[in-house]
Design a protein around this motif. Structure first.
Motif, PDB file in Angstrom:
ATOM      1  N   UNK A 134       4.660   2.026  -1.353  1.00 22.55           N
ATOM      2  CA  UNK A 134       3.382   2.227  -2.061  1.00 22.55           C
ATOM      3  C   UNK A 134       2.696   0.912  -2.418  1.00 22.55           C
ATOM      4  N   UNK A 135       1.368   0.955  -2.406  1.00 20.74           N
ATOM      5  CA  UNK A 135       0.615  -0.258  -2.707  1.00 20.74           C
ATOM      6  C   UNK A 135       0.522  -1.211  -1.536  1.00 20.74           C
ATOM      7  N   UNK A 136       0.719  -0.697  -0.318  1.00 17.50           N
ATOM      8  CA  UNK A 136       0.702  -1.526   0.904  1.00 17.50           C
ATOM      9  C   UNK A 136       1.743  -2.633   0.834  1.00 17.50           C
ATOM     10  N   UNK A 137       2.829  -2.364   0.138  1.00 14.02           N
ATOM     11  CA  UNK A 137       3.906  -3.330   0.004  1.00 14.02           C
ATOM     12  C   UNK A 137       4.924  -3.165   1.140  1.00 14.02           C
ATOM     13  N   UNK A 264      -5.401   3.799 -10.667  1.00  8.50           N
ATOM     14  CA  UNK A 264      -5.114   5.170 -11.084  1.00  8.50           C
ATOM     15  C   UNK A 264      -3.610   5.408 -10.969  1.00  8.50           C
ATOM     16  N   UNK A 265      -2.949   5.566 -12.115  1.00  7.48           N
ATOM     17  CA  UNK A 265      -1.489   5.720 -12.106  1.00  7.48           C
ATOM     18  C   UNK A 265      -1.051   6.939 -11.301  1.00  7.48           C
ATOM     19  N   UNK A 266      -1.829   8.014 -11.399  1.00  7.52           N
ATOM     20  CA  UNK A 266      -1.475   9.232 -10.672  1.00  7.52           C
ATOM     21  C   UNK A 266      -1.533   9.039  -9.169  1.00  7.52           C
ATOM     22  N   UNK A 267      -2.609   8.373  -8.697  1.00  8.82           N
ATOM     23  CA  UNK A 267      -2.746   8.131  -7.264  1.00  8.82           C
ATOM     24  C   UNK A 267      -1.647   7.210  -6.752  1.00  8.82           C
ATOM     25  N   UNK A 268      -1.282   6.212  -7.564  1.00 10.52           N
ATOM     26  CA  UNK A 268      -0.244   5.280  -7.125  1.00 10.52           C
ATOM     27  C   UNK A 268       1.109   5.992  -7.022  1.00 10.52           C
ATOM     28  N   UNK A 341       1.754  -3.535 -10.727  1.00  2.00           N
ATOM     29  CA  UNK A 341       2.170  -2.196 -10.295  1.00  2.00           C
ATOM     30  C   UNK A 341       2.923  -2.261  -8.967  1.00  2.00           C
ATOM     31  N   UNK A 342       2.711  -3.345  -8.225  1.00  4.19           N
ATOM     32  CA  UNK A 342       3.390  -3.501  -6.934  1.00  4.19           C
ATOM     33  C   UNK A 342       4.882  -3.781  -7.084  1.00  4.19           C
ATOM     34  N   UNK A 343       5.307  -4.101  -8.322  1.00  6.23           N
ATOM     35  CA  UNK A 343       6.725  -4.326  -8.582  1.00  6.23           C
ATOM     36  C   UNK A 343       7.549  -3.096  -8.232  1.00  6.23           C
ATOM     37  N   UNK A 344       6.905  -1.950  -8.217  1.00  5.32           N
ATOM     38  CA  UNK A 344       7.598  -0.692  -7.907  1.00  5.32           C
ATOM     39  C   UNK A 344       8.396  -0.751  -6.609  1.00  5.32           C
ATOM     40  N   UNK A 345       8.007  -1.630  -5.705  1.00  5.40           N
ATOM     41  CA  UNK A 345       8.692  -1.687  -4.408  1.00  5.40           C
ATOM     42  C   UNK A 345      10.190  -1.951  -4.567  1.00  5.40           C
TER      43      UNK A 345
END
Length: 531
Positions: A134-137, A264-268, A341-345
């Protein structure tokens, strides 16, 4: 660990690293990622400040001074060994990173699974596989296009966690310091590593009752901050947070450049709802169930992994509403949530350990012999080597990037050097020979590193000035908006020309512009100049 184990691990990773190195001898700038298409011009500008007059971001060093200084310094130093040829320098860096990546992850898995050599080798190869997140990561390492700051950071990431296995009270301080230092190679991934580290220490303390004091955790935090000071100082002294421009226009500009899910947290979070991510989720769930019902003494280990993965998704997501609240209350324009938010990877990393534990428990339950494990590992490695063949195109996992990008396609390793230039490289060679050095190109960011020419109004370059120069981002947005509003093609080209832009590379034939050159369906046009 015996010397034989180390020898096998080193030889395996040398083979992988050398294969990519040989494959990339003679390639052009078309072989690198779009991120590197921004980074290499930064290096070139630092080498020669007279370059890139009229460029969107590379015209002024202050536009990108905040950007990952450790990676840029490393690439510049290595490239200086080969006469500042940044493709050759990048190939050397890729070789070293490929080797380091395999060995650090191998050693971490080896220690984590109590010297289980075969399992450590398997996981250290698996964790190389490229995964789009997610996030193009992206996670993983392979060919030259994967060689980015985040990749180099990922190669160093196991080091602080390896320190945890040392028998010294200083390990939390040493690990924290190492954690902070390596953050400087890619701060966004680095903050994810910091989050994993301190979440792990807290979970070990309160869930597994490890003898870790809050004082030790505090000292580790201080050591981490000390290690990351180069980034902190550079970032907060080289980016503007004062609101001396129109915030509404800035928001329009940034939303024009960045995908909506970053706001948008939901979209992410919705991006995680894809089948391929079950590869990481199902092992975590399976491990929880198995240890709860059969291996109860390991249940807390599986719970730690599951909680880590969950928190690595939830905590970065919260940064979006928190940043919005802070900006509204303080009247500032902090703009880090779209990065944080990209830390999610990194939430996928506990999944690799869950896979390891499942294999370990499965082999233990069935009393699988070491010989069978050796055969299975060799079979897996052979699959990796040949996974790029067409026969595996529709085979799940084997036909995906997570397998195919670990080792180069065997035929490409032996491709003659003269055949490695793509059409973008060919047209770049033409530009270098026939187009003035001070020419400005329209939107084609590829020409920044390959021709050392300036580029204007491109989307990729705009990502740098989001943080580096918000006022210029607004100007970029207004000019693109103006171009889009002009219906007449003749007037549109005249306006683009009035901005000091000289050339445009496109796949379309445009009869209103002068065609300068053509290479395999790529057309280079010159904008008319007003008298």
């Amino acid at each position: 660990m015996s010397k034989r184990y180390w020898a096998i691990a080193i030889i395996l990773n040398l083979i992988i690293a050398s294969s990519f190195f040989v494959k990339n001898i003679g390639v052009g700038y078309s072989a690198i990622s779009s991120d590197l298409q921004n980074i290499i011009p930064m290096c070139l500008k630092l080498d020669n400040p007279d370059l890139y007059k009229g460029d969107l971001f590379a015209d002024d060093i202050s536009n990108f001074k905040y950007y990952t200084p450790f990676f840029i310094s490393t690439l510049r130093e290595i490239s200086s060994w080969v006469n500042y040829d940044y493709i050759k320098g990048l190939n050397i860096l890729l070789f070293a990173t490929n080797l380091l990546y395999g060995l650090t992850w191998f050693f971490l898995f080896f220690k984590a699974f109590k010297n289980h050599f075969l399992l450590a080798v398997f996981l250290s190869v698996l964790v190389r596989g490229v995964v789009w997140l997610p996030g193009s990561e992206m996670w993983g390492i392979g060919d030259m296009w994967t060689m980015m700051p985040r990749t180099l950071y990922a190669a160093f990431l196991p080091l602080p966690f390896i320190v945890l296995f040392l028998k010294t009270e200083w390990k939390y301080i040493i690990g924290g310091l190492v954690l902070g230092i390596i953050l400087n190679f890619h701060p966004i991934s680095g903050l994810g590593g910091v989050l994993i580290w301190f979440l792990l220490l807290l979970l070990l303390k309160y869930l597994k009752k490890y003898k870790i004091s809050l004082f030790q955790i505090a000292l580790s935090l201080i050591a981490t901050v000390v290690g990351m000071l180069p980034f902190v100082v550079v970032y907060f002294t080289k980016t503007e947070i004062a609101l001396d421009y129109d915030p509404a226009l800035y928001q329009e500009a940034i939303r024009d450049r960045i995908a909506p899910f970053f706001f948008d947290t939901g979209l992410f979070l919705k991006q995680w709802l894809k089948v391929r991510y079950l590869f990481y989720l199902l092992p975590l769930i399976g491990l929880l169930c198995w240890t709860y019902f059969k291996y109860k003494e390991h249940f807390k280990n599986s719970l730690v992994l599951a909680l880590l993965s969950c928190l690595l998704v939830v905590i970065p997501t919260i940064s979006i509403p928190l940043e919005s609240l802070a900006n509204n209350l303080l009247g500032t324009n902090i703009r880090m949530s779209f990065q944080l938010v990209r830390i999610q990877k990194l939430a996928i990393l506990p999944g690799y350990f869950a896979i390891g534990y499942l294999i370990y428990f499965f082999s233990k339950s069935l009393n699988i012999s070491i010989r069978f494990g050796q055969i299975a590992l060799v079979f897996y490695l052979l699959i990796i080597v040949f996974s790029s063949e067409n026969i595996f195109n529709n085979v799940p996992l084997i036909g995906d990037d997570i397998s195919r990008d670990i080792f180069p396609k065997t035929a490409t390793i032996f491709t003659p050097v003269e055949s490695k230039q793509a059409r973008f490289d060919m047209i770049s060679n033409y530009i270098n020979e026939h187009i003035p050095e001070d020419a400005v190109f329209y939107r084609t960011f590829f020409f920044r590193p390959s021709t050392k020419r300036s580029v204007a109004l491109d989307g990729k370059g705009a990502s740098i000035i989001i943080e580096g120069n918000p006022k210029k981002l607004i100007d970029w947005y207004l000019k693109r908006k103006k171009i889009a509003s002009i219906n007449s093609e003749i007037e549109k080209y005249a306006y683009i020309s009035s901005l000091g832009i000289d050339y445009w590379l496109t796949k379309d034939e445009i009869f209103l512009l002068e065609k300068v050159h053509e290479v395999n369906g790529l057309f280079l046009y010159k904008f008319p100049k007003n008298d």
